[in-house]
Scaffold this motif. Structure first.
Motif, PDB file in Angstrom:
ATOM      1  N   ILE A 245      14.535  15.111  32.761  1.00  0.00           N
ATOM      2  CA  ILE A 245      14.511  13.375  32.570  1.00  0.00           C
ATOM      3  C   ILE A 245      15.463  12.880  33.606  1.00  0.00           C
ATOM      4  CG2 ILE A 245      15.023  11.539  31.201  1.00  0.00           C
ATOM      5  CD1 ILE A 245      13.707  13.052  28.811  1.00  0.00           C
ATOM      6  N   PHE A 246      16.654  13.509  33.638  1.00  0.00           N
ATOM      7  CA  PHE A 246      17.613  13.267  34.360  1.00  0.00           C
ATOM      8  C   PHE A 246      17.203  13.048  35.897  1.00  0.00           C
ATOM      9  CE2 PHE A 246      21.866  11.699  32.664  1.00  0.00           C
ATOM     10  CZ  PHE A 246      21.241  11.489  31.321  1.00  0.00           C
ATOM     11  N   CYS A 247      16.735  14.081  36.346  1.00  0.00           N
ATOM     12  CA  CYS A 247      16.154  14.559  37.616  1.00  0.00           C
ATOM     13  C   CYS A 247      15.068  13.638  38.111  1.00  0.00           C
ATOM     14  CB  CYS A 247      15.687  16.081  37.551  1.00  0.00           C
ATOM     15  SG  CYS A 247      17.025  17.204  37.836  1.00  0.00           S
ATOM     16  N   GLY A 248      14.288  13.146  37.218  1.00  0.00           N
ATOM     17  CA  GLY A 248      13.330  12.105  37.374  1.00  0.00           C
ATOM     18  C   GLY A 248      13.855  10.753  37.593  1.00  0.00           C
ATOM     19  N   HIS A 249      14.951  10.333  37.026  1.00  0.00           N
ATOM     20  CA  HIS A 249      15.493   9.325  37.084  1.00  0.00           C
ATOM     21  C   HIS A 249      16.645   8.698  38.141  1.00  0.00           C
ATOM     22  CE1 HIS A 249      12.818   9.268  33.574  1.00  0.00           C
ATOM     23  NE2 HIS A 249      12.782   8.118  33.723  1.00  0.00           N
ATOM     24  N   PHE A 250      17.493   9.885  38.156  1.00  0.00           N
ATOM     25  CA  PHE A 250      18.801   9.627  38.900  1.00  0.00           C
ATOM     26  C   PHE A 250      19.202  10.201  40.074  1.00  0.00           C
ATOM     27  CE2 PHE A 250      19.841   8.816  33.884  1.00  0.00           C
ATOM     28  CZ  PHE A 250      19.438   7.827  34.154  1.00  0.00           C
ATOM     29  N   PRO A 251      18.335  11.059  40.739  1.00  0.00           N
ATOM     30  CA  PRO A 251      18.936  11.834  41.536  1.00  0.00           C
ATOM     31  C   PRO A 251      18.726  11.028  43.143  1.00  0.00           C
ATOM     32  CG  PRO A 251      16.719  12.478  41.190  1.00  0.00           C
ATOM     33  CD  PRO A 251      17.202  11.512  40.507  1.00  0.00           C
ATOM     34  N   GLY A 252      19.478  11.299  44.275  1.00  0.00           N
ATOM     35  CA  GLY A 252      19.311  11.077  45.542  1.00  0.00           C
ATOM     36  C   GLY A 252      19.060   9.364  45.771  1.00  0.00           C
ATOM     37  N   ASP A 253      18.057   9.083  46.124  1.00  0.00           N
ATOM     38  CA  ASP A 253      18.160   7.698  46.606  1.00  0.00           C
ATOM     39  C   ASP A 253      17.103   6.769  45.633  1.00  0.00           C
ATOM     40  OD1 ASP A 253      19.587   8.123  49.271  1.00  0.00           O
ATOM     41  OD2 ASP A 253      17.730   8.714  50.048  1.00  0.00           O
ATOM     42  N   ILE A 254      17.061   7.262  44.567  1.00  0.00           N
ATOM     43  CA  ILE A 254      16.404   6.509  43.379  1.00  0.00           C
ATOM     44  C   ILE A 254      17.051   4.966  43.281  1.00  0.00           C
ATOM     45  CG2 ILE A 254      15.852   6.187  40.997  1.00  0.00           C
ATOM     46  CD1 ILE A 254      14.258   8.418  42.478  1.00  0.00           C
ATOM     47  N   GLU A 255      16.481   3.907  43.317  1.00  0.00           N
ATOM     48  CA  GLU A 255      16.784   2.471  43.441  1.00  0.00           C
ATOM     49  C   GLU A 255      17.141   1.828  42.122  1.00  0.00           C
ATOM     50  OE1 GLU A 255      15.513   0.196  46.287  1.00  0.00           O
ATOM     51  OE2 GLU A 255      14.871   1.435  47.669  1.00  0.00           O
ATOM     52  N   LEU A 275       7.633   3.338  42.075  1.00  0.00           N
ATOM     53  CA  LEU A 275       7.659   4.340  43.023  1.00  0.00           C
ATOM     54  C   LEU A 275       9.320   4.432  43.423  1.00  0.00           C
ATOM     55  CD1 LEU A 275       4.617   3.159  45.382  1.00  0.00           C
ATOM     56  CD2 LEU A 275       4.913   5.464  43.901  1.00  0.00           C
ATOM     57  N   LEU A 276       9.955   3.320  43.588  1.00  0.00           N
ATOM     58  CA  LEU A 276      11.186   3.554  44.246  1.00  0.00           C
ATOM     59  C   LEU A 276      12.262   3.858  43.008  1.00  0.00           C
ATOM     60  CD1 LEU A 276      11.427   0.144  46.343  1.00  0.00           C
ATOM     61  CD2 LEU A 276      10.938   2.335  46.932  1.00  0.00           C
ATOM     62  N   GLY A 277      11.826   3.815  41.824  1.00  0.00           N
ATOM     63  CA  GLY A 277      12.762   4.048  40.706  1.00  0.00           C
ATOM     64  C   GLY A 277      12.501   5.413  40.109  1.00  0.00           C
ATOM     65  N   SER A 278      11.643   6.371  40.802  1.00  0.00           N
ATOM     66  CA  SER A 278      11.327   7.705  40.124  1.00  0.00           C
ATOM     67  C   SER A 278      11.489   8.715  40.943  1.00  0.00           C
ATOM     68  CB  SER A 278       9.849   7.513  39.588  1.00  0.00           C
ATOM     69  OG  SER A 278       9.767   6.371  38.928  1.00  0.00           O
ATOM     70  N   GLY A 279      11.441   9.997  40.679  1.00  0.00           N
ATOM     71  CA  GLY A 279      11.632  11.197  41.372  1.00  0.00           C
ATOM     72  C   GLY A 279      10.858  12.366  40.924  1.00  0.00           C
TER      73      GLY A 279
END
Length: 375
Positions: A245-255, A275-279
């Motif tokens: 869950i954290f890897c889908g919401h908080f990594p890298g350039d997630i806005e 699109l911009l808020g998920s990874g």
């Protein structure tokens, strides 16, 4: 509007909405027997693994049996939590009209009451994805994961707090719908809060009674080794769910977005915010199954009620749409996404550096530090 979307016009947003709506309609119209067979098959596997694991734990005083039983039980709990419970309660399988596999009847193997989870997750999180002050999943009310969030002293401990949150993630999720901030500032409804606490208490008693009393007692002389196995399976399941869950919401350039973004937001703008808020996380079919297909977090946020087994086939088309409109498609390996997420947790645990004063030609000028602006 962000710098990422500054090039998009109103016509672009409308076109994005039309294309994604068409993709959704296409998949929905194609749902049928193979999808139904898939979820029934996964449920059979999950129940078989759980039964086999608990049977092995009857001999859990023997180390090989303990390891095998604990492993089988852990996999069963992961499947039930991620690919079955989460997705069934999203309504992904309601189209089958099966009362046993339906969002209104499913209660998962977790201390969080299904009704409370569905409100906080399905409604609040998926409506207000990554909007500061609206989406309570941003840092789970405990962690600072972006420079826009106010720093507090407790954030100094957030690397340790995040480890504890991972280990006992189901309890953090159970507390999520209580809206602790409103309790602290006195704006909550006391009776509503008490009823939520009673529901959580009932669910915890049910889960503890099953995992830490009934099944250990059934193991007879293996009581303590079975209890340890159940505790281990729950902790591993919690850590895995937290990681995905954290890897889908908080990594890298997630806005993240300010509340003003919601004013007059169109369907196309909502899609772009997802699109911009998920990874995503790259991996094979077994990996995707064990993540509940939340390794396709982008596709899940675009279409949260489409069956999860369809996300892999949707993903290339969503990525092509991003390329067409010049939008990022955040994806990476598990190790990359984990490292990026933890980097943020450490980076934003410390207070922002004050702006550094420069002097040039006798005039003072404030120059923000890179880490103070989040760049």
């Amino acid at each position: 509007m962000t710098t990422t979307t500054a090039h998009l016009t109103a016509a672009d947003y409308d076109a994005i909405a039309r294309e994604l709506d068409a993709l959704r309609d296409e998949i929905t119209a194609d749902l049928g027997e193979r999808d139904s067979a898939y979820i029934h098959r996964v449920i059979r596997w999950q129940r078989g693994l759980e039964a086999g694991g608990r049977a092995l734990l009857m001999a859990s005083s023997v180390p090989p049996a303990w390891v095998a039983g604990t492993t089988a039980l852990t996999v069963a709990k992961v499947l039930e939590n991620m690919e079955i419970g989460h997705n069934v309660m999203h309504g992904q399988w309601d189209w089958m009209r099966d009362p046993k596999i339906h969002s209104t009847t499913w209660e998962w193997d977790n201390v969080s009451p299904a009704a409370q989870w569905k409100h906080t997750h399905n409604f609040v999180h998926h409506t207000f994805t990554n909007v500061l002050g609206k989406d309570r999943d941003v840092g789970y009310g405990l962690l600072r994961i972006a420079p826009e969030q106010e720093w507090r002293r407790i954030h100094l401990a957030q690397p340790v707090l995040n480890v504890l949150l991972a280990m006992f993630f189901e309890y953090g999720v159970a507390m999520h719908d209580l809206e602790v901030e409103e309790i602290q500032d006195g704006t909550h409804d006391p009776e509503v809060t008490r009823e939520k606490l009673r529901a959580i208490g009932r669910k915890i008693r049910r889960q503890w009674g099953k995992d830490y009393l009934a099944f250990p007692l059934l193991s007879g002389p293996q009581f303590f080794s079975t209890l340890a196995a159940n505790f281990t399976a729950n902790v591993v399941r919690n850590v895995w769910a937290h990681t995905v869950i954290f890897c889908g919401h908080f990594p890298g350039d997630i806005e993240l977005f300010e509340e003003e973004r919601l004013d007059g937001e169109t369907k196309g703008e909502w899609y772009v915010r997802q699109l911009l808020g998920s990874g995503n996380i790259t991996g094979g079919s077994l990996f995707h199954l064990m993540t509940g297909n939340l390794s396709h977090q982008i596709e899940h946020h675009l279409f949260p009620d489409i069956p999860s087994n369809r996300y892999a086939e949707i993903a290339p088309r969503v990525r092509a749409l991003c390329e067409k409109y010049g939008l990022p498609y955040h994806t990476g390996s598990l190790s990359k996404q984990v490292a990026s997420t933890w980097k943020k947790i450490f980076q934003y645990s410390v207070p922002p550096r004050p702006a550094r004063r420069h002097r040039r030609k006798g005039k003072a000028r404030l120059q923000p530090r890179a880490w103070a602006t989040g760049r």
